[in-house]
Design a protein around this motif. Structure first.
Motif, PDB file in Angstrom:
ATOM      1  N   GLU A 187       0.816  -1.205   0.000  1.00 44.39           N
ATOM      2  CA  GLU A 187       0.000   0.000   0.000  1.00 44.39           C
ATOM      3  C   GLU A 187       0.856   1.264   0.000  1.00 44.39           C
ATOM      4  O   GLU A 187       0.356   2.360  -0.288  1.00 44.39           O
ATOM      5  CB  GLU A 187      -0.929   0.001   1.218  1.00 44.39           C
ATOM      6  CG  GLU A 187      -1.941  -1.126   1.224  1.00 44.39           C
ATOM      7  CD  GLU A 187      -2.700  -1.197   2.529  1.00 44.39           C
ATOM      8  OE1 GLU A 187      -3.405  -0.221   2.847  1.00 44.39           O
ATOM      9  OE2 GLU A 187      -2.578  -2.213   3.249  1.00 44.39           O
ATOM     10  N   ASP A 217       3.968 -12.867  -7.534  1.00 39.84           N
ATOM     11  CA  ASP A 217       2.812 -12.402  -6.771  1.00 39.84           C
ATOM     12  C   ASP A 217       2.927 -10.902  -6.494  1.00 39.84           C
ATOM     13  O   ASP A 217       3.797 -10.452  -5.756  1.00 39.84           O
ATOM     14  CB  ASP A 217       2.735 -13.171  -5.451  1.00 39.84           C
ATOM     15  CG  ASP A 217       1.358 -13.063  -4.810  1.00 39.84           C
ATOM     16  OD1 ASP A 217       0.705 -12.017  -4.989  1.00 39.84           O
ATOM     17  OD2 ASP A 217       0.951 -14.018  -4.116  1.00 39.84           O
ATOM     18  N   ARG A 218       2.026 -10.126  -7.088  1.00 36.48           N
ATOM     19  CA  ARG A 218       2.069  -8.667  -6.959  1.00 36.48           C
ATOM     20  C   ARG A 218       1.594  -8.192  -5.583  1.00 36.48           C
ATOM     21  O   ARG A 218       1.684  -7.004  -5.267  1.00 36.48           O
ATOM     22  CB  ARG A 218       1.198  -8.020  -8.037  1.00 36.48           C
ATOM     23  CG  ARG A 218       1.747  -8.161  -9.442  1.00 36.48           C
ATOM     24  CD  ARG A 218       0.670  -7.854 -10.476  1.00 36.48           C
ATOM     25  NE  ARG A 218       0.013  -6.584 -10.244  1.00 36.48           N
ATOM     26  CZ  ARG A 218       0.366  -5.443 -10.842  1.00 36.48           C
ATOM     27  NH1 ARG A 218       1.367  -5.428 -11.704  1.00 36.48           N
ATOM     28  NH2 ARG A 218      -0.288  -4.325 -10.592  1.00 36.48           N
ATOM     29  N   ARG A 219       1.116  -9.089  -4.755  1.00 35.87           N
ATOM     30  CA  ARG A 219       0.583  -8.680  -3.454  1.00 35.87           C
ATOM     31  C   ARG A 219       1.665  -8.532  -2.394  1.00 35.87           C
ATOM     32  O   ARG A 219       1.411  -7.983  -1.316  1.00 35.87           O
ATOM     33  CB  ARG A 219      -0.434  -9.708  -2.969  1.00 35.87           C
ATOM     34  CG  ARG A 219      -1.687  -9.821  -3.831  1.00 35.87           C
ATOM     35  CD  ARG A 219      -2.559 -10.959  -3.334  1.00 35.87           C
ATOM     36  NE  ARG A 219      -1.866 -12.251  -3.397  1.00 35.87           N
ATOM     37  CZ  ARG A 219      -2.329 -13.378  -2.860  1.00 35.87           C
ATOM     38  NH1 ARG A 219      -3.477 -13.358  -2.189  1.00 35.87           N
ATOM     39  NH2 ARG A 219      -1.656 -14.509  -2.991  1.00 35.87           N
ATOM     40  N   TYR A 220       2.880  -9.026  -2.693  1.00 39.88           N
ATOM     41  CA  TYR A 220       3.908  -9.073  -1.661  1.00 39.88           C
ATOM     42  C   TYR A 220       5.262  -8.596  -2.180  1.00 39.88           C
ATOM     43  O   TYR A 220       5.539  -8.616  -3.383  1.00 39.88           O
ATOM     44  CB  TYR A 220       4.072 -10.503  -1.128  1.00 39.88           C
ATOM     45  CG  TYR A 220       2.800 -11.124  -0.632  1.00 39.88           C
ATOM     46  CD1 TYR A 220       2.213 -10.680   0.557  1.00 39.88           C
ATOM     47  CD2 TYR A 220       2.168 -12.136  -1.342  1.00 39.88           C
ATOM     48  CE1 TYR A 220       1.041 -11.245   1.018  1.00 39.88           C
ATOM     49  CE2 TYR A 220       0.992 -12.707  -0.886  1.00 39.88           C
ATOM     50  CZ  TYR A 220       0.432 -12.254   0.300  1.00 39.88           C
ATOM     51  OH  TYR A 220      -0.732 -12.806   0.754  1.00 39.88           O
ATOM     52  N   THR A 233       5.023 -13.171   3.024  1.00 37.23           N
ATOM     53  CA  THR A 233       3.564 -13.204   3.044  1.00 37.23           C
ATOM     54  C   THR A 233       2.975 -12.461   4.243  1.00 37.23           C
ATOM     55  O   THR A 233       1.768 -12.503   4.452  1.00 37.23           O
ATOM     56  CB  THR A 233       3.062 -14.654   3.044  1.00 37.23           C
ATOM     57  OG1 THR A 233       3.628 -15.349   4.161  1.00 37.23           O
ATOM     58  CG2 THR A 233       3.458 -15.367   1.767  1.00 37.23           C
ATOM     59  N   SER A 235       2.984  -9.291   4.486  1.00 38.16           N
ATOM     60  CA  SER A 235       2.618  -7.964   3.968  1.00 38.16           C
ATOM     61  C   SER A 235       3.539  -6.859   4.462  1.00 38.16           C
ATOM     62  O   SER A 235       3.127  -5.705   4.586  1.00 38.16           O
ATOM     63  CB  SER A 235       1.162  -7.625   4.323  1.00 38.16           C
ATOM     64  OG  SER A 235       0.282  -8.552   3.733  1.00 38.16           O
TER      65      SER A 235
END
Length: 312
Positions: A187, A217-220, A233, A235
């Motif tokens: 974020e 993985d674009r989330r991490y 993982t 975040s």
């Protein structure tokens, strides 16, 4: 205004935290020329003395309320060689003792890696503790993580030592309380904004291809350490270290344009430096990354410094 003398000042992370808390830095020392360039670029040249502290007479160091030192940590780091006091960098702690004995500050503030407490089965920490006690200081210490005390999603744990020459001051002092973490690492980043090419793994080499294939993985954020990729993982951003100066040891992510390292600006943000803090254009990117990794999480320093000021 309470005064601070700063040893092993680096690019000024500890100095900045104390300044934000209302202290005045009256003298600072740093050996690394490149770090001094960054320090002067952001703080000016009024009080920074460049050179090896071992070659500076204590007679040339002014008396101050606070002696602050983030003395070199590589000798005590779990990720480093761990040679401790057998490493010349490890023995630099005794320069802190030499200066403290000479200028007799009311408080000595120290920052180092959390592993300092466990190094050499606790004997290293006991030596540091005893050395301060022999000078008459009462010791308070606590391990604190950036993501728990700065509202910044970086998994950086450090030990902070606050030593008081006065028992009443020590009894009044309290370390800051943890605060909630309100955002994850991703974020804090803009994935739809293309960064300069230097940050991307785009060359047709086996290592670059491995990183591009591994970071999916674009989330991490991923931690690249010794050429191996691991996804975080939780975040959060991995601990930023001096070794991230090379692409084989870096914090890496996938954005809309490819796989890249954290930029210098993003790395400074994860250490809590303000937007106006940056590097002079004479600094190589390798040195800039090293300087960030060797620095501190500024908001953690500021919060401890605020408690010190309340105590005083």
């Amino acid at each position: 205004m309470y005064s601070v003398v700063s040893l092993f000042a680096g690019i000024g992370g500890i100095c900045l935290g104390f300044k934000q808390a209302g202290f005045k830095i009256i003298w600072a020392n740093e050996k690394d020329h490149s770090a001094c360039l960054t320090y002067r670029h952001n703080f000016g040249n009024d009080y920074l003395i460049e050179g090896d502290i071992r070659n500076i007479s204590e007679a040339h160091i002014p008396h101050a309320d606070i002696l602050a030192a983030g003395f070199p940590c590589q000798s005590f780091s779990a990720a480093g060689a761990g040679r401790g006091f057998s490493d010349p960098r490890g023995t630099l702690f005794f320069e802190v003792i030499r200066v403290a004995k000479a200028i007799q500050p009311r408080i000595v503030f120290l920052e180092n890696v959390e592993n300092l407490m466990e190094h050499d089965n606790g004997r290293t920490f006991q030596t540091i503790y005893s050395s301060l006690v022999e000078l008459g200081y009462i010791i308070r210490y606590q391990a604190m993580a950036t993501h728990e005390y700065a509202n910044i999603p970086q998994t950086r744990r450090r030990i902070y030592i606050v030593a008081f020459a006065d028992l009443e001051l020590s009894d009044r002092f309290r370390f800051p309380e943890p605060i909630p973490l309100t955002s994850g690492a991703m974020e804090c980043l803009k994935l739809d904004e293309r960064k300069p090419d230097i940050y991307y793994y785009s060359e047709d080499t086996p290592f670059d291809r491995y990183i591009r294939d591994s970071v999916k993985d674009r989330r991490y954020i991923y931690r690249i350490f010794n050429g191996s990729a691991r996804k975080l993982t939780n975040s959060k951003c991995p601990t930023l270290t001096a070794s991230m100066s090379t692409p084989r040891n870096a914090a890496v992510l996938r954005d809309d344009f490819g796989v890249r390292r954290l930029t210098l600006r993003e790395s400074l943000k994860f250490q809590g430096f303000p937007a106006e803090f940056y590097f002079p254009n004479t600094i190589k990117i390798h040195d800039a990354y090293k300087q960030i990794g060797n620095s501190v999480s500024v908001p953690v320093i500021r919060r401890i410094a605020e408690e010190i000021r309340k105590t005083l």
